[in-house]
Design a protein around this motif. Structure first.
Motif, PDB file in Angstrom:
ATOM      1  N   ILE A 199      27.455  28.362  47.721  1.00  0.00           N
ATOM      2  CA  ILE A 199      27.498  29.418  47.866  1.00  0.00           C
ATOM      3  C   ILE A 199      28.929  30.786  48.658  1.00  0.00           C
ATOM      4  CG2 ILE A 199      26.611  31.399  48.586  1.00  0.00           C
ATOM      5  CD1 ILE A 199      23.649  29.657  48.232  1.00  0.00           C
ATOM      6  N   GLY A 200      29.513  29.971  49.867  1.00  0.00           N
ATOM      7  CA  GLY A 200      30.578  30.574  50.439  1.00  0.00           C
ATOM      8  C   GLY A 200      31.686  30.006  49.637  1.00  0.00           C
ATOM      9  N   ILE A 230      36.112  32.437  45.605  1.00  0.00           N
ATOM     10  CA  ILE A 230      35.990  32.383  43.718  1.00  0.00           C
ATOM     11  C   ILE A 230      35.579  33.586  43.442  1.00  0.00           C
ATOM     12  CG2 ILE A 230      36.535  31.268  41.565  1.00  0.00           C
ATOM     13  CD1 ILE A 230      35.570  28.758  43.405  1.00  0.00           C
ATOM     14  N   THR A 231      34.440  34.355  43.403  1.00  0.00           N
ATOM     15  CA  THR A 231      34.737  35.810  42.531  1.00  0.00           C
ATOM     16  C   THR A 231      35.337  36.260  43.487  1.00  0.00           C
ATOM     17  OG1 THR A 231      32.376  35.024  42.342  1.00  0.00           O
ATOM     18  CG2 THR A 231      32.758  36.652  41.888  1.00  0.00           C
ATOM     19  N   PHE A 232      35.846  36.244  45.242  1.00  0.00           N
ATOM     20  CA  PHE A 232      36.127  37.414  45.665  1.00  0.00           C
ATOM     21  C   PHE A 232      38.166  37.521  45.384  1.00  0.00           C
ATOM     22  CE2 PHE A 232      39.713  38.669  49.305  1.00  0.00           C
ATOM     23  CZ  PHE A 232      38.985  39.977  48.991  1.00  0.00           C
ATOM     24  N   ILE A 233      38.471  36.301  45.482  1.00  0.00           N
ATOM     25  CA  ILE A 233      39.901  36.036  44.932  1.00  0.00           C
ATOM     26  C   ILE A 233      40.277  36.998  43.434  1.00  0.00           C
ATOM     27  CG2 ILE A 233      41.531  34.309  44.354  1.00  0.00           C
ATOM     28  CD1 ILE A 233      40.377  33.128  47.444  1.00  0.00           C
ATOM     29  N   SER A 248      37.988  38.499  41.627  1.00  0.00           N
ATOM     30  CA  SER A 248      37.867  40.015  41.043  1.00  0.00           C
ATOM     31  C   SER A 248      39.459  40.341  41.841  1.00  0.00           C
ATOM     32  CB  SER A 248      37.198  40.933  42.059  1.00  0.00           C
ATOM     33  OG  SER A 248      35.511  40.038  41.963  1.00  0.00           O
ATOM     34  N   LEU A 249      39.978  40.072  43.100  1.00  0.00           N
ATOM     35  CA  LEU A 249      41.415  40.518  43.649  1.00  0.00           C
ATOM     36  C   LEU A 249      42.387  40.759  42.483  1.00  0.00           C
ATOM     37  CD1 LEU A 249      42.411  42.075  46.163  1.00  0.00           C
ATOM     38  CD2 LEU A 249      43.054  39.968  47.041  1.00  0.00           C
ATOM     39  N   LEU A 250      42.758  39.380  42.359  1.00  0.00           N
ATOM     40  CA  LEU A 250      44.000  39.116  41.697  1.00  0.00           C
ATOM     41  C   LEU A 250      43.467  40.061  39.548  1.00  0.00           C
ATOM     42  CD1 LEU A 250      43.866  35.458  41.022  1.00  0.00           C
ATOM     43  CD2 LEU A 250      45.469  37.264  42.109  1.00  0.00           C
ATOM     44  N   LEU A 251      42.374  40.127  39.413  1.00  0.00           N
ATOM     45  CA  LEU A 251      42.129  41.147  38.156  1.00  0.00           C
ATOM     46  C   LEU A 251      42.012  42.742  38.592  1.00  0.00           C
ATOM     47  CD1 LEU A 251      38.913  39.943  36.567  1.00  0.00           C
ATOM     48  CD2 LEU A 251      41.370  39.730  36.222  1.00  0.00           C
ATOM     49  N   CYS A 252      41.869  42.847  39.630  1.00  0.00           N
ATOM     50  CA  CYS A 252      42.199  44.306  39.905  1.00  0.00           C
ATOM     51  C   CYS A 252      43.579  44.557  40.580  1.00  0.00           C
ATOM     52  CB  CYS A 252      41.944  44.824  41.276  1.00  0.00           C
ATOM     53  SG  CYS A 252      40.186  45.019  41.194  1.00  0.00           S
ATOM     54  N   VAL A 253      44.689  44.477  40.884  1.00  0.00           N
ATOM     55  CA  VAL A 253      45.420  43.796  41.099  1.00  0.00           C
ATOM     56  C   VAL A 253      46.871  44.023  39.831  1.00  0.00           C
ATOM     57  CG1 VAL A 253      47.942  42.206  41.860  1.00  0.00           C
ATOM     58  CG2 VAL A 253      46.089  42.781  43.445  1.00  0.00           C
ATOM     59  N   SER A 254      46.073  42.999  38.668  1.00  0.00           N
ATOM     60  CA  SER A 254      46.110  42.856  37.512  1.00  0.00           C
ATOM     61  C   SER A 254      46.861  44.515  36.172  1.00  0.00           C
ATOM     62  CB  SER A 254      45.988  41.751  36.562  1.00  0.00           C
ATOM     63  OG  SER A 254      46.178  41.652  34.897  1.00  0.00           O
ATOM     64  N   TYR A 255      44.842  44.869  36.889  1.00  0.00           N
ATOM     65  CA  TYR A 255      44.906  45.717  35.874  1.00  0.00           C
ATOM     66  C   TYR A 255      45.264  46.930  36.811  1.00  0.00           C
ATOM     67  CZ  TYR A 255      41.865  50.174  34.588  1.00  0.00           C
ATOM     68  OH  TYR A 255      41.435  50.774  33.721  1.00  0.00           O
TER      69      TYR A 255
END
Length: 107
Positions: free
Chosen positions: A10-11, A16-19, A21-28
């Motif tokens: 679960i961790g 992985i989901t957090f990373i 999401s972070l990469l998608l936000c930085v890209s967006y």
């Protein structure tokens, strides 16, 4: 809680989901665009000079062309005449990067 689900899995999924999401936000939000452009310029300055092909000719429409031939867009006869002259001169390929958005007008 189920026995086969363990806290480590679960961790990892959360991490992985957090990373992702972070990469998608930085890209967006295009956060690093300026950095990317400056690094691209830097890489172009580092590379050796490229061999120039004298067979390629670029004909551009600039302010001087507009002053001599009149307002933009030029009548299509100018473009047709240019293609004809280039063909007679021996051009193998002619590429137009012009968007003819207006209806054809007979002049």
């Amino acid at each position: 809680m189920l026995k086969w689900v363990n806290k480590t899995k679960i961790g990892y999924v959360c991490l992985i989901t957090f990373i992702a999401s972070l990469l998608l936000c930085v890209s967006y939000f295009r956060t690093f665009d300026d950095f990317e452009y400056s690094m691209l310029d830097f890489r172009y300055r580092l590379r050796p000079l490229q061999k120039v092909n004298d067979d390629i000719v670029i004909i551009e429409i600039d302010d001087n062309s507009i002053k001599q031939l009149g307002r933009w867009p030029f009548i299509r006869n100018y473009h047709a005449l240019l293609v004809k002259i280039l063909g007679v001169s021996g051009a193998d390929t002619i590429v137009f990067d012009v968007f003819f958005s207006e209806e054809k007008k007979e002049d």
